[in-house]
Design a protein around this motif. Structure first.
Motif, PDB file in Angstrom:
ATOM      1  N   VAL A 898       0.802  -1.132   0.170  1.00 37.20           N
ATOM      2  CA  VAL A 898      -0.016  -0.011  -0.063  1.00 37.20           C
ATOM      3  C   VAL A 898       0.985   1.121   0.029  1.00 37.20           C
ATOM      4  N   GLU A 899       1.961   1.338   0.998  1.00 37.68           N
ATOM      5  CA  GLU A 899       2.814   2.397   0.683  1.00 37.68           C
ATOM      6  C   GLU A 899       3.482   2.769  -0.421  1.00 37.68           C
ATOM      7  N   GLN A 900       3.897   1.607  -1.183  1.00 34.45           N
ATOM      8  CA  GLN A 900       4.511   1.717  -2.194  1.00 34.45           C
ATOM      9  C   GLN A 900       3.741   2.361  -3.483  1.00 34.45           C
ATOM     10  N   HIS A 901       2.476   1.872  -3.393  1.00 37.03           N
ATOM     11  CA  HIS A 901       1.154   2.382  -4.438  1.00 37.03           C
ATOM     12  C   HIS A 901       1.041   3.774  -4.140  1.00 37.03           C
ATOM     13  N   LEU A 902       0.983   4.271  -2.902  1.00 34.93           N
ATOM     14  CA  LEU A 902       0.718   5.506  -2.510  1.00 34.93           C
ATOM     15  C   LEU A 902       1.885   6.479  -2.716  1.00 34.93           C
ATOM     16  N   THR A 903       3.193   6.001  -2.676  1.00 39.85           N
ATOM     17  CA  THR A 903       4.324   6.765  -3.043  1.00 39.85           C
ATOM     18  C   THR A 903       4.292   7.117  -4.725  1.00 39.85           C
ATOM     19  N   ARG A 904       3.978   6.198  -5.425  1.00 44.33           N
ATOM     20  CA  ARG A 904       3.947   6.410  -6.776  1.00 44.33           C
ATOM     21  C   ARG A 904       2.720   7.384  -7.338  1.00 44.33           C
ATOM     22  N   VAL A 905       1.746   7.145  -6.381  1.00 44.39           N
ATOM     23  CA  VAL A 905       0.492   8.057  -6.738  1.00 44.39           C
ATOM     24  C   VAL A 905       0.953   9.602  -6.391  1.00 44.39           C
ATOM     25  N   TYR A 906       1.341   9.760  -5.437  1.00 46.66           N
ATOM     26  CA  TYR A 906       1.828  11.139  -4.982  1.00 46.66           C
ATOM     27  C   TYR A 906       2.500  11.658  -6.226  1.00 46.66           C
ATOM     28  N   ARG A 907       3.649  11.043  -6.634  1.00 47.91           N
ATOM     29  CA  ARG A 907       4.513  11.498  -7.488  1.00 47.91           C
ATOM     30  C   ARG A 907       3.706  11.914  -9.099  1.00 47.91           C
ATOM     31  N   LYS A 908       2.668  10.826  -9.360  1.00 46.89           N
ATOM     32  CA  LYS A 908       2.142  10.974 -10.624  1.00 46.89           C
ATOM     33  C   LYS A 908       1.092  12.261 -10.516  1.00 46.89           C
ATOM     34  N   LEU A 909       0.483  12.379  -9.250  1.00 43.69           N
ATOM     35  CA  LEU A 909      -0.610  13.447  -9.109  1.00 43.69           C
ATOM     36  C   LEU A 909      -0.033  14.697  -8.718  1.00 43.69           C
ATOM     37  N   GLY A 910       1.313  14.654  -8.464  1.00 43.98           N
ATOM     38  CA  GLY A 910       1.858  16.060  -8.032  1.00 43.98           C
ATOM     39  C   GLY A 910       1.552  16.389  -6.547  1.00 43.98           C
TER      40      GLY A 910
END
Length: 942
Positions: A898-910
């Motif tokens: 879950v944490e890995q998914h959220l890290t990538r989401v934060y980067r993609k969504l800015g």
């Protein structure tokens, strides 16, 4: 029967039928067949002209010089002796029988009911004595009061071989056969259906319709064999098409109706006066006909009327107690002399008036033949008003003209003029101007009832004749009957109407200038109009609340378009609009416009369309605003709008300005308007719209002047409610354009404290402007709340402005991803409300492209579009507030995943953290069909 007669067994056939069904045609066809079979035919026809001619029918049957001359001599011998036949009679009877037994004989009498009494006695004598002779007797008679005497029929029915045959009209298939013999096959089904519906299958009328059709289409008849009606036993019921089918087929009647009219006369104007009189009664009364009314109208007995009704019904001419086709009655009355027809109309008017029939029904007879009686004028006025409500303007105007001609006193003439004003105002207020002077004079003389005269004030104010309106209202307030319940209710509503439409006018009249002031409670008569006026007055003076909204909807729930004065509908709808509920106002207004049906003209349609335009304006639906406002202005003439023209013009100026069509908005502002408009509520709306036009064309000083003028008048008139006229936020926009943020902030904070300032739309606009005057760091939060409020109230245009400001604020504080998603959201809003020009103006060079990626971004920078399915599920649950552990349990993955998914989401969504993620999704207001909500649904389902 003829075959039995050939074997030496005599018989009697009695044929009866309604008018025009064809008993004579059937008899003629049978006699031809009898002659062809070798039978001897002795035929006669009764006639009213020969009823008094003794032995007239016997002479036709048995000519004295013919082979059956013994029959004539026998009849005379029997008739000359009361005690019965003597030796001469016996000898003559033997001679007659000897001749009759030579071959089968048919004795036929058409219209036997018209035979002379001596001939009927002889026929009765023969029936008793020729039971074993090869003699067949065929008699025809009509159904109804003019049938054969009961004693004669009883004698016939004692004969063991007597048959009674009742003829029915042609069935639909029978009509099809008749039509197909004379018309091309491609038109047969439609014509047959129409002719059957109009005629009921009556052969006489069917052939007449065919003749008229051929004449209209220049068709040549196709030779055909004669058609006779169907035959049934007397107990069989006549078949009839429904009245609805007949009504729908009237329009299919032939253009030329000469043959049809002659046929109608042929069946009605026979040797049966009762039939003709009663038929005329049904034709005159039309749908109002009942047996009792027809009997009173034509002065005939109820039994005779019932018998004629039976005859007409079996002939297919009646359906539901009235003529199947109005064409039949019309053709029949055309052959009645003018004076008799007029007298029937006058008697019908008196009869229906006495029975309490609707005024419009009585009025149709009065228009055909006026009646010089006091009730006639009142009936015509009531009919004119009712016809206007039903959309029958021509009938309404005809009633008014006749009422004016029959008025004899000043009071009656004043009542007629008042009715003309009311009805003329509904058609187009421009029409009432010539009559207002006469009404004002009548009011001064005291010739008008105060309850009716109260409406003069409204018409005078509408026409920008304020001084006369003030004078008239003062006269009414001082009138002796002003305290009567009915009059007081009318005055009460007119004052309320003035209070929210022309406040300076109402305030200038002595007396209860403030109808909403506290007063001692008491019982009084009220109406929906009074309630609606009070509710609107409360919204405009005290601001909206749930009670006033409920009251307005309760009023509308009990109102119908054609039964409620439009002023009541207007007040209730505007109460909802100015209470911040344009959605409910749109629901009720659309329902009322649907009740108006196909009407596209008239004052009621114009006012409701204007209100609908104002509703659409507050919902930010720019194309709908222009559509409804243009419909309102085209429903009546521009001069007919009077001082109220400001409302639809304001809606048009607002919508065209917001749509970027400032040139069109300027053209609408160049329309001539009455000076008095600027002393009305409509003038406030017009001036407010003009101010926004000035802002759009970069004239902030002129705009500020307009807005402050609106504010000053709104305060003076006690109508300073932001839900009605948000002049403070409008003035704040002008102050910002002039570079005065401090003054703008003061105006916004003042509006937030006003009654109604906390409603979604008013607060949403205020927060957007407050953000523009505040610190850059505080703007995103204020604008986020503004966006949420404006989305909840449904104002798309103001939402678009708030999204534009939020996009700019987010970009300024370093959140470009949020700014881009906000811009995409704004793009969708602009597409939905027709605000493309406004969108381009607000975003200038930052306009997202409609095709493909909105900002030309690629890869991970594409935001939510670049998220994988797993990342979408995690993002949705995180935005809903779930912890990483809860997300892992729901999706059956580890907390680390879950944490890995959220890290990538934060980067993609800015975004930087979970809080920013929630702000991003909430700020874009992703709906049920958007990726975020799809993700949430998928995740929860999983």
């Amino acid at each position: 029967m003829l075959a039995s007669a050939g074997q030496g067994e005599g018989g009697v056939v009695l044929v009866n039928a309604g008018p025009g069904v064809g008993r004579t045609a059937l008899l003629d066809a049978f006699l031809r067949k009898a002659t062809e079979s070798g039978a001897r035919v002795c035929a006669a026809a009764g006639s009213s002209a020969e009823t008094e001619a003794e032995f007239g029918v016997v002479g036709q049957l048995f000519p004295p010089t013919g082979p059956l001359g013994a029959g004539f001599r026998l009849a005379r011998a029997i008739g000359s002796r009361d005690a019965g036949p003597g030796l001469d009679a016996d000898r003559l009877f033997d001679a007659l029988c000897q001749e009759l037994r030579r071959r089968p004989t048919v004795i036929a009498v058409d219209d036997a009911q018209l035979a002379d009494a001596a001939s009927l006695r002889f026929l009765r004598y023969l029936v008793r004595r020729l039971r074993t002779a090869p003699v067949m007797m065929v008699l025809t008679e009509p159904t109804g009061p003019d049938a054969l005497p009961p004693s004669f029929q009883a004698e016939l029915l004692r004969h063991p071989q007597c048959r009674r045959l009742g003829l029915l009209p042609l069935s639909r298939d029978g009509v099809t056969q008749v039509v197909s013999a004379q018309v091309g096959s491609d038109r047969v089904p439609r014509l047959a259906a129409d002719f059957h519906a109009i005629s009921g299958g009556n052969p006489l009328l069917v052939h007449a319709l065919l003749a008229d059709h051929r004449a209209a289409h220049r068709l040549s008849p196709v030779p055909s064999v004669p058609t006779v009606p169907s035959v049934s036993s007397a107990s069989s019921a006549a078949s009839a098409s429904s009245a609805a089918s007949a009504a729908s087929a009237v329009s299919a009647a032939p253009a030329a109706s000469a043959a049809f009219a002659k046929a109608a006369l042929a069946w009605a104007y026979r040797d049966e006066p009762v039939l003709f009189d009663v038929a005329c009664g049904f034709a005159v009364l039309g749908e109002s006909a009942t047996p009792a009314r027809v009997a009173c109208l034509v002065d005939r007995g109820a039994d005779a009327v019932d018998q004629v009704m039976t005859a007409l019904d079996t002939a297919g001419l009646l359906a539901g107690g009235t003529f199947r086709s109005a064409l039949v009655g019309k053709a029949l009355l055309e052959h009645v002399d003018v004076e008799t027809r007029a007298e029937l109309r006058r008697r019908a008017a008196r009869l229906l008036h006495g029975d309490g029939a609707p005024a419009t029904v009585v009025a149709r007879h009065l228009l055909a033949a006026p009646v010089a009686e006091p009730w006639a004028g009142r009936t015509l006025l009531a009919a004119a008003e009712k016809a206007m409500q039903e959309g029958r303007e021509e009938l309404s105007l005809d009633c008014l003209r006749l009422a004016g001609q029959s008025a004899t006193t000043e009071q009656e003439r004043a009542a007629v003029v008042m009715a003309r004003v009311k009805i003329g105002w509904e058609i187009d207020p421009r029409l009432v101007s010539p009559w207002l002077d006469e009404l004002v004079a009548a009011l001064r003389r005291g010739d008008l009832r105060s309850g009716d005269a109260a409406w003069i004030v409204k018409h005078l104010a509408w026409q920008d004749r304020f001084p006369e309106a003030v004078e008239s209202l003062s006269t009414l307030a001082a009138a002796g009957d002003a305290g009567e319940p009915g009059v007081e209710a009318e005055l009460h509503f007119v004052r309320h109407w003035l209070r929210h439409s022309c406040p300076p006018l109402e305030a200038s009249v002595p007396g209860p200038s403030n109808p909403t002031r506290p007063r001692t409670p008491r019982l009084r008569r009220v109406s929906p109009a009074s309630y609606a006026g009070e509710v609107l007055g409360k919204v405009l003076t005290e601001g909206p609340d749930d009670h006033t909204v409920a009251m307005a909807e309760e009023i509308l729930r009990g109102c119908r378009y054609s039964e409620t004065v439009v002023e009541a509908l207007e007040a209730a709808l505007l109460a909802l609009v100015y209470a911040g509920r344009p959605d409910r106002a749109a629901f009720w207004c659309d329902g009322l416009l649907q009740q108006a049906g196909t009407r596209s003209t008239g004052t009621s349609v114009a006012i409701l369309s204007g209100i609908r335009a104002e509703i659409a304006l507050r919902q930010g639906a720019l194309p709908a605003v222009e559509q409804y406002a243009r419909s309102a202005l085209s429903a009546i003439s521009l001069p007919g709008w009077g001082v109220a023209v400001g409302s639809p013009l304001a809606a048009l100026v607002h919508s065209t300005t917001a749509s970027g069509m400032s040139g069109v908005a300027g053209a609408w502002l160049n329309q001539a308007v009455p000076d008095g408009m600027f002393r009305t509520r409509h003038g406030l709306l017009y001036t407010h719209a003009r101010g926004h036009y000035h802002l759009a064309v970069d004239r902030p000083a002129a705009a500020l002047d307009d807005f402050l003028t609106c504010g000053g008048l709104a305060k003076e008139w006690g109508m300073d409610v932001p839900t009605f006229l948000p002049w403070r936020t409008s003035a704040a926009q002008a102050q910002l354009a002039l570079g005065n943020p401090g003054q703008a902030r003061a105006l916004v904070r003042e509006q937030l404290g006003r009654p109604g300032g906390s409603t979604a739309r008013a607060r949403g606009v205020a927060l957007r402007l407050l953000a523009a005057t505040g610190e850059p760091g505080r703007r995103p939060a204020l604008l986020r709340e503004s966006v949420n409020l404006l989305e909840s109230c449904g104002d798309q245009v103001e939402l678009l402005r708030a999204l534009a400001d939020r996009c700019q604020a987010l970009d300024h504080v370093g959140a470009p991803a949020k700014a881009r998603m906000t811009a995409r959201h704004a793009r969708n809003v602009a597409d939905a409300c027709g605000g493309d020009a406004l969108f381009r103006k607000l975003f200038r060079d930052e306009v997202p492209d409609r095709e493909g990626d909105p900002d030309g971004l690629t890869g991970e920078e594409q935001g939510s579009a670049s998220l994988t399915a797993a990342e979408r599920r995690v993002t949705a649950l995180a935005a809903l507030g779930h912890s990483n552990r809860e997300i892992g349990r729901k999706l059956f993955i580890t907390k680390s995943t879950v944490e890995q998914h959220l890290t990538r989401v934060y980067r993609k969504l800015g975004v930087r953290n979970r809080a920013d993620l929630g702000d991003l999704l909430a700020g874009t207001n992703l709906g049920a069909g958007t990726p975020a909500m799809a993700m949430a649904s998928s995740a929860v389902a999983g």
